[in-house]
Write an enzyme that holds these catalytic residues in place. Sequence first.
Site, mmCIF file in Angstrom:
data_model
loop_
_atom_site.group_PDB
_atom_site.id
_atom_site.type_symbol
_atom_site.label_atom_id
_atom_site.label_comp_id
_atom_site.label_asym_id
_atom_site.label_seq_id
_atom_site.Cartn_x
_atom_site.Cartn_y
_atom_site.Cartn_z
ATOM 1 C CE LYS A 10 -4.304 1.251 2.272
ATOM 2 N NZ LYS A 10 -4.985 1.188 3.563
HETATM 3 C C1 E4P Z 1 -8.415 1.693 3.648
HETATM 4 O O1 E4P Z 1 -7.585 1.280 2.902
HETATM 5 C C2 E4P Z 1 -8.298 2.977 4.373
HETATM 6 O O2 E4P Z 1 -7.119 3.024 5.055
HETATM 7 C C3 E4P Z 1 -9.482 3.189 5.256
HETATM 8 O O3 E4P Z 1 -10.658 2.780 4.597
HETATM 9 C C4 E4P Z 1 -9.594 4.598 5.787
HETATM 10 O O4 E4P Z 1 -10.828 4.769 6.432
HETATM 11 P P1 E4P Z 1 -11.141 6.018 7.391
HETATM 12 O O5 E4P Z 1 -11.290 7.224 6.557
HETATM 13 O O6 E4P Z 1 -12.441 5.634 8.061
HETATM 14 O O7 E4P Z 1 -10.007 6.107 8.360
#
Ligand code: E4P
Length: 215
Positions: A85
């Site tokens: 990621k």
């Molecule tokens: C997923 O890859 C993200 O890190 C996550 O969905 C972020 O979500 P949030 O905006 O609720 O922290």
Amino acid sequence: MQIFLDTADFSAIEERYDSGLIAGVTTNPTLVANQGINYLELIKNIAETFPEMESISAEVNGNTAWEFIEDAAKFRDISEAVTIKLPMTKEGLKACKYFSDVGVKTNVTLCFSVAQAALAGIAGATYISPFVGRLNDNSFSGVELVRGIADLYCNQGIQTKVLAASLRDVHHVSRCFLYGAKVCTLPLKVFDKMYDHVLTREGLDIFDKDFKRMV
Ligand code: E4P
């Protein structure tokens, strides 16, 4: 169409995996820090326990492409499902291009515009993560962003999959799938709620009573 769980809670994944509906997991530094666990151990644990999982996103730390590539080394040998990621930055996309050329899956995160998604697609990202909830928090439509990216990739024949992230409720999930997201990554609460409908519950009560009345 696939569902991933957006969590670093190993037991919670275990509890839901036998549904047969979970194809992957996404994690991020906040989720991992909140669990108070070791990131590498978590990713190893998920990969070993659920070998059929298609994608397990592990976020890398750094500022330059080289730092991302170096940090990713610790995750890369765990399993082919491990998906690196990377942030939606110039350096993140350089690293993305590198991983794409050597056949490692990537998830470009923190995407807030179609233009950013276009760059990630050209860099060969496996997944692009538009953050629906965080965009809504800033008075823009997150689901419209998902629609725009899905249309662009479809029109241009780009293979990158739209992975809708930062989803806050079931309505977001329905919209994102309808608008062309290939994957929705769901907080546990949202996944659990997807099964539920008041009329399903009411209907079941009626059928339960009628089963008992049957001769
Ligand atoms: C997923 O890859 C993200 O890190 C996550 O969905 C972020 O979500 P949030 O905006 O609720 O922290």
